[in-house]
Design a protein around this motif. Sequence first.
Motif, PDB file in Angstrom:
ATOM      1  N   ALA A   1      66.070  77.927 -43.003  1.00 41.88           N
ATOM      2  CA  ALA A   1      65.079  77.100 -43.569  1.00 41.88           C
ATOM      3  C   ALA A   1      65.004  75.841 -42.689  1.00 41.88           C
ATOM      4  CB  ALA A   1      65.500  76.726 -45.112  1.00 41.88           C
ATOM      5  N   ASP A   2      65.979  75.452 -42.077  1.00 40.43           N
ATOM      6  CA  ASP A   2      66.180  74.256 -41.245  1.00 40.43           C
ATOM      7  C   ASP A   2      65.160  74.480 -40.083  1.00 40.43           C
ATOM      8  OD1 ASP A   2      67.768  72.938 -42.933  1.00 40.43           O
ATOM      9  OD2 ASP A   2      69.472  73.067 -41.923  1.00 40.43           O
ATOM     10  N   ALA A   3      64.944  75.580 -39.597  1.00 43.65           N
ATOM     11  CA  ALA A   3      64.149  76.022 -38.439  1.00 43.65           C
ATOM     12  C   ALA A   3      62.746  76.296 -38.546  1.00 43.65           C
ATOM     13  CB  ALA A   3      64.868  77.178 -37.514  1.00 43.65           C
ATOM     14  N   ILE A   4      62.429  76.793 -39.648  1.00 43.69           N
ATOM     15  CA  ILE A   4      60.886  77.099 -40.257  1.00 43.69           C
ATOM     16  C   ILE A   4      60.281  75.966 -40.492  1.00 43.69           C
ATOM     17  CG2 ILE A   4      59.919  78.437 -41.774  1.00 43.69           C
ATOM     18  CD1 ILE A   4      62.346  80.235 -42.327  1.00 43.69           C
ATOM     19  N   VAL A   5      59.141  75.793 -39.584  1.00 45.61           N
ATOM     20  CA  VAL A   5      58.230  74.754 -39.632  1.00 45.61           C
ATOM     21  C   VAL A   5      57.055  75.067 -40.618  1.00 45.61           C
ATOM     22  CG1 VAL A   5      56.477  73.585 -38.290  1.00 45.61           C
ATOM     23  CG2 VAL A   5      58.685  74.141 -37.081  1.00 45.61           C
ATOM     24  N   ASP A   6      56.550  76.513 -40.430  1.00 48.00           N
ATOM     25  CA  ASP A   6      55.658  76.971 -41.084  1.00 48.00           C
ATOM     26  C   ASP A   6      55.933  78.615 -41.692  1.00 48.00           C
ATOM     27  OD1 ASP A   6      53.240  78.395 -42.287  1.00 48.00           O
ATOM     28  OD2 ASP A   6      52.018  77.322 -41.076  1.00 48.00           O
ATOM     29  N   GLN A   7      56.174  78.811 -43.008  1.00 48.08           N
ATOM     30  CA  GLN A   7      56.635  80.097 -43.306  1.00 48.08           C
ATOM     31  C   GLN A   7      55.628  81.278 -42.884  1.00 48.08           C
ATOM     32  OE1 GLN A   7      57.643  80.392 -47.192  1.00 48.08           O
ATOM     33  NE2 GLN A   7      55.578  79.998 -47.924  1.00 48.08           N
ATOM     34  N   GLY A   8      54.391  80.743 -42.688  1.00 50.49           N
ATOM     35  CA  GLY A   8      53.275  81.589 -42.301  1.00 50.49           C
ATOM     36  C   GLY A   8      52.817  82.352 -43.475  1.00 50.49           C
ATOM     37  N   ARG A   9      51.831  83.520 -43.136  1.00 48.42           N
ATOM     38  CA  ARG A   9      51.053  84.408 -44.165  1.00 48.42           C
ATOM     39  C   ARG A   9      50.869  85.488 -43.736  1.00 48.42           C
ATOM     40  NH1 ARG A   9      51.875  80.581 -46.926  1.00 48.42           N
ATOM     41  NH2 ARG A   9      50.493  78.947 -47.738  1.00 48.42           N
ATOM     42  N   PRO A  10      50.789  86.688 -44.391  1.00 46.78           N
ATOM     43  CA  PRO A  10      50.056  87.923 -43.653  1.00 46.78           C
ATOM     44  C   PRO A  10      48.615  87.586 -43.135  1.00 46.78           C
ATOM     45  CG  PRO A  10      50.810  88.089 -45.987  1.00 46.78           C
ATOM     46  CD  PRO A  10      50.799  86.763 -45.771  1.00 46.78           C
ATOM     47  N   LEU A  11      48.376  88.366 -42.234  1.00 41.60           N
ATOM     48  CA  LEU A  11      47.132  88.365 -41.584  1.00 41.60           C
ATOM     49  C   LEU A  11      46.116  89.585 -41.953  1.00 41.60           C
ATOM     50  CD1 LEU A  11      48.251  87.413 -37.988  1.00 41.60           C
ATOM     51  CD2 LEU A  11      47.166  85.958 -39.803  1.00 41.60           C
ATOM     52  N   GLY A  12      44.808  89.141 -42.121  1.00 44.80           N
ATOM     53  CA  GLY A  12      43.884  90.357 -42.577  1.00 44.80           C
ATOM     54  C   GLY A  12      42.895  90.898 -41.331  1.00 44.80           C
ATOM     55  N   LYS A  13      41.849  91.188 -41.636  1.00 40.27           N
ATOM     56  CA  LYS A  13      41.197  91.926 -40.644  1.00 40.27           C
ATOM     57  C   LYS A  13      40.712  90.994 -39.539  1.00 40.27           C
ATOM     58  CE  LYS A  13      38.886  94.731 -44.311  1.00 40.27           C
ATOM     59  NZ  LYS A  13      37.533  95.269 -44.778  1.00 40.27           N
ATOM     60  N   THR A  14      40.548  91.480 -38.387  1.00 37.50           N
ATOM     61  CA  THR A  14      40.346  90.745 -37.218  1.00 37.50           C
ATOM     62  C   THR A  14      38.741  90.858 -36.808  1.00 37.50           C
ATOM     63  OG1 THR A  14      42.437  91.145 -36.560  1.00 37.50           O
ATOM     64  CG2 THR A  14      41.174  90.264 -34.968  1.00 37.50           C
ATOM     65  N   LYS A  15      38.220  89.822 -36.280  1.00 34.70           N
ATOM     66  CA  LYS A  15      36.915  89.793 -35.523  1.00 34.70           C
ATOM     67  C   LYS A  15      37.152  89.140 -34.215  1.00 34.70           C
ATOM     68  CE  LYS A  15      33.432  89.821 -39.312  1.00 34.70           C
ATOM     69  NZ  LYS A  15      33.080  91.003 -39.032  1.00 34.70           N
ATOM     70  N   ARG A  16      36.455  89.560 -33.304  1.00 39.66           N
ATOM     71  CA  ARG A  16      36.468  89.017 -31.971  1.00 39.66           C
ATOM     72  C   ARG A  16      35.370  88.583 -31.494  1.00 39.66           C
ATOM     73  NH1 ARG A  16      38.432  92.877 -27.754  1.00 39.66           N
ATOM     74  NH2 ARG A  16      40.491  92.211 -28.168  1.00 39.66           N
ATOM     75  N   ALA A  17      35.115  87.157 -31.045  1.00 36.71           N
ATOM     76  CA  ALA A  17      34.005  86.596 -30.578  1.00 36.71           C
ATOM     77  C   ALA A  17      34.014  86.555 -29.050  1.00 36.71           C
ATOM     78  CB  ALA A  17      33.755  85.318 -31.197  1.00 36.71           C
ATOM     79  N   SER A  18      33.155  86.808 -28.488  1.00 44.51           N
ATOM     80  CA  SER A  18      33.075  86.963 -27.060  1.00 44.51           C
ATOM     81  C   SER A  18      31.552  86.637 -26.207  1.00 44.51           C
ATOM     82  CB  SER A  18      33.797  88.222 -26.220  1.00 44.51           C
ATOM     83  OG  SER A  18      32.808  89.451 -26.592  1.00 44.51           O
ATOM     84  N   SER A  19      31.724  86.861 -25.102  1.00 45.20           N
ATOM     85  CA  SER A  19      30.214  86.620 -24.357  1.00 45.20           C
ATOM     86  C   SER A  19      29.450  87.781 -24.923  1.00 45.20           C
ATOM     87  CB  SER A  19      30.239  86.191 -22.955  1.00 45.20           C
ATOM     88  OG  SER A  19      31.016  87.488 -22.430  1.00 45.20           O
ATOM     89  N   GLN A  20      30.047  88.969 -25.329  1.00 44.10           N
ATOM     90  CA  GLN A  20      29.217  90.101 -25.809  1.00 44.10           C
ATOM     91  C   GLN A  20      28.682  89.989 -27.173  1.00 44.10           C
ATOM     92  OE1 GLN A  20      32.391  90.743 -23.884  1.00 44.10           O
ATOM     93  NE2 GLN A  20      30.793  90.547 -22.151  1.00 44.10           N
ATOM     94  N   GLY A  21      29.402  88.993 -27.985  1.00 40.84           N
ATOM     95  CA  GLY A  21      28.825  88.849 -29.340  1.00 40.84           C
ATOM     96  C   GLY A  21      30.005  89.134 -30.200  1.00 40.84           C
ATOM     97  N   ILE A  22      30.035  89.387 -31.323  1.00 41.05           N
ATOM     98  CA  ILE A  22      30.966  89.432 -32.257  1.00 41.05           C
ATOM     99  C   ILE A  22      31.232  90.856 -32.817  1.00 41.05           C
ATOM    100  CG2 ILE A  22      31.565  88.567 -34.772  1.00 41.05           C
ATOM    101  CD1 ILE A  22      29.994  86.182 -34.294  1.00 41.05           C
ATOM    102  N   ALA A  23      32.254  91.273 -32.789  1.00 43.36           N
ATOM    103  CA  ALA A  23      32.797  92.628 -33.088  1.00 43.36           C
ATOM    104  C   ALA A  23      33.994  92.743 -33.850  1.00 43.36           C
ATOM    105  CB  ALA A  23      32.873  93.457 -31.869  1.00 43.36           C
TER     106      ALA A  23
END
Length: 112
Positions: free
Chosen positions: A41-63
């Motif tokens: 507990a003394d070292a945890i700054v943010d306990q975080g969260r689960p992560l969901g679906k991912t999108k990528r934004a690049s020069s080719q667009g969003i995918a």
Amino acid sequence: MYIGTAGATEKAQWNKMDPEKRKALEASGMKAWMAWGKAHADAIVDQGRPLGKTKRASSQGIADIKNGMTGYAIVQAESHEAAARMFENHPHFAIFPGDSVEIMECLPLPGQ
């Protein structure tokens, strides 16, 4: 970053497990995860969260893409090695079918 893949889930036969057995394992895993959180507990700054679906934004667009990141936590430690040691035998992979935990330093912005 908590890392998990379909391969790890398959290897653990997580989705083929008897539902009652999996439910009991999930409960023990969450209990162990909470105990890990209390121990650090003394070292945890943010306990975080689960992560969901991912999108990528690049020069080719969003995918839509897939990666192995399933969650995150932010910890503070004396060193990169000390931070990594906090995750030895973590329930993410010791009980749940996660692959690993990757520990990355948050570096200062250049010029600051």
